[in-house]
Design a protein around this motif. Sequence first.
Motif, PDB file in Angstrom:
ATOM      1  N   HIS A  16     -37.873  30.204  76.345  1.00 21.88           N
ATOM      2  CA  HIS A  16     -36.464  30.504  76.091  1.00 21.88           C
ATOM      3  C   HIS A  16     -36.240  32.016  76.062  1.00 21.88           C
ATOM      4  N   ALA A  19     -36.576  33.384  79.628  1.00 21.40           N
ATOM      5  CA  ALA A  19     -35.389  33.076  80.434  1.00 21.40           C
ATOM      6  C   ALA A  19     -34.217  33.952  80.009  1.00 21.40           C
ATOM      7  N   TYR A  20     -34.071  34.175  78.715  1.00 18.34           N
ATOM      8  CA  TYR A  20     -33.006  35.049  78.212  1.00 18.34           C
ATOM      9  C   TYR A  20     -33.182  36.457  78.780  1.00 18.34           C
ATOM     10  N   CYS A  23     -32.260  36.755  82.381  1.00 17.00           N
ATOM     11  CA  CYS A  23     -30.799  36.852  82.541  1.00 17.00           C
ATOM     12  C   CYS A  23     -30.336  38.293  82.318  1.00 17.00           C
ATOM     13  N   SER A  33     -26.105  30.034  76.437  1.00 18.69           N
ATOM     14  CA  SER A  33     -27.115  28.970  76.463  1.00 18.69           C
ATOM     15  C   SER A  33     -27.184  28.337  77.843  1.00 18.69           C
ATOM     16  N   VAL A  36     -29.244  30.473  80.217  1.00 15.86           N
ATOM     17  CA  VAL A  36     -30.679  30.334  79.952  1.00 15.86           C
ATOM     18  C   VAL A  36     -31.177  28.987  80.466  1.00 15.86           C
ATOM     19  N   LEU A  52     -33.311  26.722  71.455  1.00 20.46           N
ATOM     20  CA  LEU A  52     -32.453  27.615  72.234  1.00 20.46           C
ATOM     21  C   LEU A  52     -31.222  27.990  71.419  1.00 20.46           C
TER      22      LEU A  52
END
Length: 119
Positions: A16, A19-20, A23, A33, A36, A52
């Motif tokens: 998580h 992925a954040y 971004c 959210s 992500v 998340l």
Amino acid sequence: QPPPSGAELVEAKMKHIAAYLLCVLGGNATPSSGDVEKVLASVGAEADGDKLGKLMEQLSGKDIAEVIAAGSEKLASVPAGGAVAAGGAAGGSAAAAEEKKEESEEEESDDDMGFSLFD
């Protein structure tokens, strides 16, 4: 509100957080959210809604660079002197052994070939 502590962020799975950060690196300073989840889905990973959600709550309204800087400061204050001292004592003898090994390898390699490439 202060940045979340490292212990709080550890509760969120690394996927998580990764992925954040992807971004953010992609130009989205405040990913949602859904953003992500899209990144995770693009690599076949599934988001854990609870973790998340907690991560998003902890990072809400915060600059990710400040959060990372705060974490780096905390890591810098972690003592690591004991391991260095122990490693330093063993390092001297290991270096001497390595030097001996290199010398013997050089001698052996010349003998094995029967000739020198530089003569």
